[in-house]
Design a protein around this motif. Structure first.
Motif, short mmCIF file in Angstrom:
data_model
loop_
_atom_site.label_atom_id
_atom_site.label_comp_id
_atom_site.label_asym_id
_atom_site.label_seq_id
_atom_site.Cartn_x
_atom_site.Cartn_y
_atom_site.Cartn_z
N UNK A 71 -87.50 76.46 -12.58
CA UNK A 71 -86.75 77.67 -12.24
C UNK A 71 -85.63 77.36 -11.26
N UNK A 72 -85.94 76.53 -10.30
CA UNK A 72 -84.93 76.19 -9.30
C UNK A 72 -83.76 75.43 -9.92
N UNK A 73 -84.06 74.49 -10.82
CA UNK A 73 -82.97 73.73 -11.43
C UNK A 73 -82.13 74.61 -12.34
N UNK A 74 -82.77 75.60 -12.99
CA UNK A 74 -81.99 76.51 -13.83
C UNK A 74 -81.08 77.40 -12.98
N UNK A 75 -81.59 77.84 -11.83
CA UNK A 75 -80.76 78.67 -10.96
C UNK A 75 -79.63 77.89 -10.32
N UNK A 76 -79.85 76.62 -10.05
CA UNK A 76 -78.81 75.79 -9.44
C UNK A 76 -77.79 75.27 -10.44
#
Length: 140
Positions: A71-76
């Motif tokens: 999720x974090x990599x998708x948001x970044x």
């Protein structure tokens, strides 16, 4: 147990004792082998150990797979923002008023008015209705 014991002690019944003990035993034909007769939805797929000699073990996962895309990599990931930035920059080029040349047809001559409509503010809708139980009973 008794039959085996009689064979070992040579105490067989006379008609069985006459039989040739070195005679070859007739084998029953083997029913269809299990591996060739099995059919299922995974028949001959890449992980079928019964039909393939080698299997790609790197494709096998035991337990939950840790995805690369968290999720974090998708948001970044800002690639989509960069792609759409050009499109949304074009919206800032919108002109608020277009000058009308004299003699051209004027479609919108009236200005838009966005004032609060207070027509019904003075009316107290439902103020005189019988609301309580006492008022409803007294009207009977």
């Amino acid at each position: 147990e008794q039959v085996i014991n009689n064979i070992l002690e040579d105490k067989l019944v006379p008609y069985l004792d006459k039989l040739d003990r070195t005679m070859q035993r007739q084998l029953k034909p083997d029913p269809t082998p299990l591996l060739t007769s099995r059919y299922n939805v995974f028949q001959n797929d890449e992980f079928d150990v019964f039909s393939r000699d080698s299997i790609d073990v790197s494709r096998i996962q035991k337990g939950k797979r840790r995805e690369k895309d968290t999720t974090r990599s998708l948001l970044n990931d800002k690639r989509l923002v960069a792609e759409l930035r050009e499109r949304y920059n074009q919206y800032s080029v919108v002109v608020e008023e277009v000058p009308v040349q004299p003699g051209a047809a004027q479609l919108y001559t009236e200005d838009y008015e966005d004032e609060y409509d207070d027509t019904y503010d003075g009316n107290q809708v439902g103020a005189n209705d019988a609301d309580s139980d006492d008022e409803l009973i007294s009207r009977r």
